[in-house]
Design a protein around this motif. Structure first.
Motif, PDB file in Angstrom:
ATOM      1  N   ASN A  15       0.829  -1.210   0.000  1.00 22.20           N
ATOM      2  CA  ASN A  15       0.000   0.000   0.000  1.00 22.20           C
ATOM      3  C   ASN A  15       0.867   1.264   0.000  1.00 22.20           C
ATOM      4  OD1 ASN A  15      -2.515  -1.287  -0.033  1.00 22.20           O
ATOM      5  ND2 ASN A  15      -2.516  -1.527   2.187  1.00 22.20           N
ATOM      6  N   HIS A  16       1.958   1.212   0.741  1.00 26.06           N
ATOM      7  CA  HIS A  16       2.879   2.364   0.799  1.00 26.06           C
ATOM      8  C   HIS A  16       3.466   2.644  -0.583  1.00 26.06           C
ATOM      9  CE1 HIS A  16       6.484   4.278   3.145  1.00 26.06           C
ATOM     10  NE2 HIS A  16       5.631   5.196   2.763  1.00 26.06           N
ATOM     11  N   ALA A  17       3.825   1.599  -1.308  1.00 27.09           N
ATOM     12  CA  ALA A  17       4.356   1.774  -2.667  1.00 27.09           C
ATOM     13  C   ALA A  17       3.299   2.397  -3.577  1.00 27.09           C
ATOM     14  CB  ALA A  17       4.819   0.431  -3.225  1.00 27.09           C
ATOM     15  N   LEU A  18       2.072   1.910  -3.482  1.00 24.90           N
ATOM     16  CA  LEU A  18       1.007   2.452  -4.334  1.00 24.90           C
ATOM     17  C   LEU A  18       0.669   3.885  -3.931  1.00 24.90           C
ATOM     18  CD1 LEU A  18      -0.974   2.154  -6.636  1.00 24.90           C
ATOM     19  CD2 LEU A  18      -2.547   0.985  -5.044  1.00 24.90           C
ATOM     20  N   GLU A  19       0.694   4.187  -2.651  1.00 33.02           N
ATOM     21  CA  GLU A  19       0.475   5.568  -2.196  1.00 33.02           C
ATOM     22  C   GLU A  19       1.518   6.496  -2.810  1.00 33.02           C
ATOM     23  OE1 GLU A  19       2.153   8.245   1.183  1.00 33.02           O
ATOM     24  OE2 GLU A  19       1.540   6.297   1.934  1.00 33.02           O
ATOM     25  N   HIS A  20       2.797   6.109  -2.702  1.00 31.75           N
ATOM     26  CA  HIS A  20       3.871   6.927  -3.273  1.00 31.75           C
ATOM     27  C   HIS A  20       3.701   7.099  -4.774  1.00 31.75           C
ATOM     28  CE1 HIS A  20       7.171   6.334   0.024  1.00 31.75           C
ATOM     29  NE2 HIS A  20       6.121   7.001   0.471  1.00 31.75           N
ATOM     30  N   ALA A  21       3.421   6.012  -5.459  1.00 28.47           N
ATOM     31  CA  ALA A  21       3.272   6.082  -6.919  1.00 28.47           C
ATOM     32  C   ALA A  21       2.088   6.967  -7.297  1.00 28.47           C
ATOM     33  CB  ALA A  21       3.100   4.676  -7.496  1.00 28.47           C
ATOM     34  N   THR A  22       1.019   6.898  -6.522  1.00 31.47           N
ATOM     35  CA  THR A  22      -0.147   7.748  -6.789  1.00 31.47           C
ATOM     36  C   THR A  22       0.226   9.215  -6.624  1.00 31.47           C
ATOM     37  OG1 THR A  22      -1.661   5.996  -6.081  1.00 31.47           O
ATOM     38  CG2 THR A  22      -2.517   8.261  -6.091  1.00 31.47           C
ATOM     39  N   LEU A  23       0.944   9.533  -5.556  1.00 29.46           N
ATOM     40  CA  LEU A  23       1.388  10.919  -5.344  1.00 29.46           C
ATOM     41  C   LEU A  23       2.312  11.383  -6.472  1.00 29.46           C
ATOM     42  CD1 LEU A  23       1.935  10.850  -1.487  1.00 29.46           C
ATOM     43  CD2 LEU A  23       0.239  12.233  -2.720  1.00 29.46           C
ATOM     44  N   ARG A  42      -4.970  -1.553   5.410  1.00 33.46           N
ATOM     45  CA  ARG A  42      -6.205  -1.637   4.614  1.00 33.46           C
ATOM     46  C   ARG A  42      -6.141  -0.844   3.319  1.00 33.46           C
ATOM     47  NH1 ARG A  42     -10.860   0.274   7.539  1.00 33.46           N
ATOM     48  NH2 ARG A  42     -12.018  -0.809   5.949  1.00 33.46           N
ATOM     49  N   GLY A  43      -5.147   0.026   3.184  1.00 31.00           N
ATOM     50  CA  GLY A  43      -5.044   0.873   2.002  1.00 31.00           C
ATOM     51  C   GLY A  43      -4.224   2.102   2.315  1.00 31.00           C
ATOM     52  N   PHE A  44      -4.718   3.253   1.851  1.00 28.17           N
ATOM     53  CA  PHE A  44      -3.997   4.495   2.124  1.00 28.17           C
ATOM     54  C   PHE A  44      -4.914   5.687   1.948  1.00 28.17           C
ATOM     55  CE2 PHE A  44      -3.301   3.396  -2.305  1.00 28.17           C
ATOM     56  CZ  PHE A  44      -3.393   4.594  -3.010  1.00 28.17           C
ATOM     57  N   TRP A  45      -4.434   6.822   2.401  1.00 26.35           N
ATOM     58  CA  TRP A  45      -5.130   8.102   2.294  1.00 26.35           C
ATOM     59  C   TRP A  45      -4.344   9.015   1.376  1.00 26.35           C
ATOM     60  CZ3 TRP A  45      -9.663   9.251   4.870  1.00 26.35           C
ATOM     61  CH2 TRP A  45     -10.041   8.384   5.903  1.00 26.35           C
ATOM     62  N   LEU A  63      -0.876   2.054 -10.255  1.00 27.65           N
ATOM     63  CA  LEU A  63      -0.846   0.598 -10.108  1.00 27.65           C
ATOM     64  C   LEU A  63      -0.388  -0.070 -11.401  1.00 27.65           C
ATOM     65  CD1 LEU A  63      -1.360  -1.777  -8.239  1.00 27.65           C
ATOM     66  CD2 LEU A  63      -3.771  -1.721  -8.946  1.00 27.65           C
ATOM     67  N   ALA A  64      -0.894   0.399 -12.521  1.00 22.28           N
ATOM     68  CA  ALA A  64      -0.490  -0.176 -13.811  1.00 22.28           C
ATOM     69  C   ALA A  64       1.003   0.047 -14.063  1.00 22.28           C
ATOM     70  CB  ALA A  64      -1.319   0.432 -14.940  1.00 22.28           C
ATOM     71  N   ARG A  65       1.490   1.224 -13.771  1.00 15.93           N
ATOM     72  CA  ARG A  65       2.905   1.522 -14.011  1.00 15.93           C
ATOM     73  C   ARG A  65       3.812   0.734 -13.070  1.00 15.93           C
ATOM     74  NH1 ARG A  65       3.233   8.008 -14.663  1.00 15.93           N
ATOM     75  NH2 ARG A  65       5.471   7.518 -14.746  1.00 15.93           N
ATOM     76  N   LEU A  66       3.408   0.586 -11.810  1.00 10.05           N
ATOM     77  CA  LEU A  66       4.202  -0.233 -10.882  1.00 10.05           C
ATOM     78  C   LEU A  66       4.237  -1.682 -11.358  1.00 10.05           C
ATOM     79  CD1 LEU A  66       3.034   1.144  -7.418  1.00 10.05           C
ATOM     80  CD2 LEU A  66       5.360   1.286  -8.358  1.00 10.05           C
ATOM     81  N   ASN A  67       3.092  -2.210 -11.742  1.00  7.57           N
ATOM     82  CA  ASN A  67       3.034  -3.599 -12.212  1.00  7.57           C
ATOM     83  C   ASN A  67       3.777  -3.809 -13.525  1.00  7.57           C
ATOM     84  OD1 ASN A  67       1.653  -4.752 -10.038  1.00  7.57           O
ATOM     85  ND2 ASN A  67      -0.330  -4.111 -10.853  1.00  7.57           N
ATOM     86  N   ALA A  68       3.985  -2.724 -14.273  1.00 10.36           N
ATOM     87  CA  ALA A  68       4.758  -2.804 -15.517  1.00 10.36           C
ATOM     88  C   ALA A  68       6.256  -2.660 -15.259  1.00 10.36           C
ATOM     89  CB  ALA A  68       4.285  -1.728 -16.490  1.00 10.36           C
ATOM     90  N   GLY A  69       6.630  -2.517 -13.987  1.00 12.07           N
ATOM     91  CA  GLY A  69       8.054  -2.466 -13.646  1.00 12.07           C
ATOM     92  C   GLY A  69       8.609  -1.092 -13.337  1.00 12.07           C
ATOM     93  N   GLU A  70       7.779  -0.065 -13.290  1.00 11.65           N
ATOM     94  CA  GLU A  70       8.243   1.300 -13.016  1.00 11.65           C
ATOM     95  C   GLU A  70       8.328   1.524 -11.510  1.00 11.65           C
ATOM     96  OE1 GLU A  70       7.141   5.414 -14.919  1.00 11.65           O
ATOM     97  OE2 GLU A  70       6.003   3.820 -15.919  1.00 11.65           O
TER      98      GLU A  70
END
Length: 167
Positions: A15-23, A42-45, A63-70
């Motif tokens: 979740n922390h990785a996705l939070e950072h990537a979203t920011l 449970r997720g992030f804010w 999420l798509a970019r992280l899963n693609a290796g970014e």
């Protein structure tokens, strides 16, 4: 088994990785955006003046970019891990430099000229440690993570989005 792989810790790291990537995605779209994030099991804010649609699109793209290796998106320059690492080292050096310091004002002022450069050096040397800690400990690739709900909450001028994940 490593504590990093314990289910609650592993979920928080993803979740922390996705939070950072979203920011990071939001910052690409809005270079002067003032926003912050906070992750849990449970997720992030995401806190900032954003529409739910903007947050949804940024989360999906992140999420798509992280899963693609970014994975570089998971390492954020303003993460609290960076500040904690720098603070730990600077505080430790400052404390060590103050040991055996006299109690009178003169000896404290004389030690000041030693403490300030040592703390500054500690901050400089700690700078690469925060991103390394993020990469190896506080974030993890979000494999299998999916977003299940995004809700908007407003309290006065404060706008926050709660992103719930599973996986």
């Amino acid at each position: 088994m490593s504590i990093l792989n314990w289910t609650p810790v592993a979920r928080m790291r993803r979740n922390h990785a996705l939070e950072h990537a979203t920011l990071q995605v939001l910052a690409e779209r809005h270079p002067h955006l003032m926003a912050a994030g906070y992750s849990d099991t449970r997720g992030f804010w995401i806190v900032g003046n954003l529409s739910t649609e903007e947050v949804y699109e940024a989360v999906e793209q992140a999420l798509a970019r992280l899963n693609a290796g970014e994975y570089r998106l998971a390492i954020h320059p303003n993460c609290g891990t960076n500040f904690a690492a720098a603070g730990f080292f600077a505080g430790t050096v400052g404390w060590l430099a103050s040991l055996n310091m006299g109690r009178d004002l003169r000896s404290r002022l004389e030690r000041w000229s030693v403490i300030v450069p040592l703390v500054t050096l500690a901050l400089i040397l700690a700078a690469p440690l925060g991103p390394l800690l993020q990469q190896r400990i506080t974030t993890a690739p979000p494999h299998g993570l999916r977003v299940v709900e995004i809700t908007r909450q407003v309290q006065g001028d404060l706008i926050a989005h709660r992103i719930l994940t599973q996986g």
